[in-house]
Design a protein around this motif. Sequence first.
Motif, mmCIF file in Angstrom:
data_model
loop_
_atom_site.group_PDB
_atom_site.id
_atom_site.type_symbol
_atom_site.label_atom_id
_atom_site.label_comp_id
_atom_site.label_asym_id
_atom_site.label_seq_id
_atom_site.Cartn_x
_atom_site.Cartn_y
_atom_site.Cartn_z
ATOM 1 N N UNK A 89 0.818 -1.187 0.000
ATOM 2 C CA UNK A 89 0.000 0.000 0.000
ATOM 3 C C UNK A 89 0.868 1.259 0.000
ATOM 4 N N UNK A 90 1.992 1.174 0.707
ATOM 5 C CA UNK A 90 2.876 2.327 0.827
ATOM 6 C C UNK A 90 3.451 2.743 -0.535
ATOM 7 N N UNK A 91 3.806 1.769 -1.353
ATOM 8 C CA UNK A 91 4.347 2.062 -2.673
ATOM 9 C C UNK A 91 3.343 2.806 -3.536
ATOM 10 N N UNK A 92 2.074 2.479 -3.387
ATOM 11 C CA UNK A 92 1.026 3.156 -4.143
ATOM 12 C C UNK A 92 0.933 4.626 -3.771
ATOM 13 N N UNK A 93 1.108 4.933 -2.503
ATOM 14 C CA UNK A 93 1.060 6.331 -2.051
ATOM 15 C C UNK A 93 2.236 7.114 -2.613
ATOM 16 N N UNK A 94 3.421 6.490 -2.608
ATOM 17 C CA UNK A 94 4.599 7.166 -3.164
ATOM 18 C C UNK A 94 4.417 7.430 -4.654
ATOM 19 N N UNK A 95 3.846 6.436 -5.354
ATOM 20 C CA UNK A 95 3.581 6.628 -6.782
ATOM 21 C C UNK A 95 2.601 7.767 -7.002
ATOM 22 N N UNK A 96 1.578 7.829 -6.179
ATOM 23 C CA UNK A 96 0.561 8.872 -6.309
ATOM 24 C C UNK A 96 1.173 10.247 -6.040
ATOM 25 N N UNK A 97 2.009 10.337 -5.011
ATOM 26 C CA UNK A 97 2.664 11.603 -4.700
ATOM 27 C C UNK A 97 3.592 12.026 -5.832
ATOM 28 N N UNK A 98 4.313 11.074 -6.391
ATOM 29 C CA UNK A 98 5.208 11.373 -7.498
ATOM 30 C C UNK A 98 4.430 11.842 -8.719
ATOM 31 N N UNK A 99 3.304 11.195 -8.957
ATOM 32 C CA UNK A 99 2.472 11.578 -10.089
ATOM 33 C C UNK A 99 1.902 12.982 -9.879
ATOM 34 N N UNK A 100 1.501 13.296 -8.666
ATOM 35 C CA UNK A 100 0.965 14.626 -8.374
ATOM 36 C C UNK A 100 2.040 15.698 -8.577
ATOM 37 N N UNK A 101 3.263 15.411 -8.161
ATOM 38 C CA UNK A 101 4.358 16.363 -8.367
ATOM 39 C C UNK A 101 4.605 16.580 -9.851
ATOM 40 N N UNK A 102 4.571 15.508 -10.625
ATOM 41 C CA UNK A 102 4.763 15.618 -12.072
ATOM 42 C C UNK A 102 3.654 16.459 -12.701
ATOM 43 N N UNK A 103 2.423 16.244 -12.263
ATOM 44 C CA UNK A 103 1.286 16.992 -12.790
ATOM 45 C C UNK A 103 1.423 18.480 -12.449
ATOM 46 N N UNK A 104 1.840 18.787 -11.233
ATOM 47 C CA UNK A 104 2.020 20.181 -10.834
ATOM 48 C C UNK A 104 3.124 20.840 -11.661
ATOM 49 N N UNK A 105 4.193 20.095 -11.899
ATOM 50 C CA UNK A 105 5.299 20.607 -12.709
ATOM 51 C C UNK A 105 4.824 20.866 -14.142
ATOM 52 N N UNK A 106 4.065 19.924 -14.699
ATOM 53 C CA UNK A 106 3.545 20.080 -16.055
ATOM 54 C C UNK A 106 2.580 21.262 -16.121
ATOM 55 N N UNK A 107 1.740 21.408 -15.119
ATOM 56 C CA UNK A 107 0.786 22.523 -15.094
ATOM 57 C C UNK A 107 1.524 23.862 -15.079
ATOM 58 N N UNK A 108 2.581 23.954 -14.298
ATOM 59 C CA UNK A 108 3.354 25.189 -14.231
ATOM 60 C C UNK A 108 3.985 25.504 -15.589
ATOM 61 N N UNK A 109 4.559 24.492 -16.242
ATOM 62 C CA UNK A 109 5.169 24.713 -17.555
ATOM 63 C C UNK A 109 4.126 25.128 -18.583
ATOM 64 N N UNK A 110 2.949 24.536 -18.511
ATOM 65 C CA UNK A 110 1.896 24.887 -19.456
ATOM 66 C C UNK A 110 1.422 26.320 -19.227
ATOM 67 N N UNK A 111 1.325 26.747 -17.984
ATOM 68 C CA UNK A 111 0.945 28.127 -17.691
ATOM 69 C C UNK A 111 1.992 29.097 -18.233
ATOM 70 N N UNK A 112 3.253 28.737 -18.092
ATOM 71 C CA UNK A 112 4.329 29.576 -18.629
ATOM 72 C C UNK A 112 4.219 29.680 -20.147
ATOM 73 N N UNK A 113 3.942 28.556 -20.804
ATOM 74 C CA UNK A 113 3.793 28.561 -22.262
ATOM 75 C C UNK A 113 2.594 29.403 -22.686
#
Length: 107
Positions: free
Chosen positions: A1-25
């Motif tokens: 279960x713990x690995x799933x949470x880490x994956x979810x957190x990593x995915x959320x960080x990636x999404x936030x990073x992508x959102x920021x880059x898209x806003x800049x574009x």
Amino acid sequence: MRGGMNNMQGMMKQMQKMQKKMQEEQEKLKEEKVEGSAGGGMVKVIVSGDKQVLDVEVAEEVVDPDDVDMLQDLIVAATNEAMNKADELTSERLGKHTQGLNIPGMM
């Protein structure tokens, strides 16, 4: 279960990073200009990358008081071409940040 949470957190960080880059574009797109033309360049429309009409140029030769319909058609055609180019520019710029993702509602 713990690995799933880490994956979810990593995915959320990636999404936030992508959102920021898209806003800049998107901000950069406001500075871009594209041109549409009709009538062999007799009518030109300049729009920004965020689809704001910035300028309309009409050559004197195309202004015929007896044929206003033709002038209107040329303006519409030039505007549509410019808007299509703005859409292509947006897809090109934002699409590079979403490549490989299958997110509903996104390019």
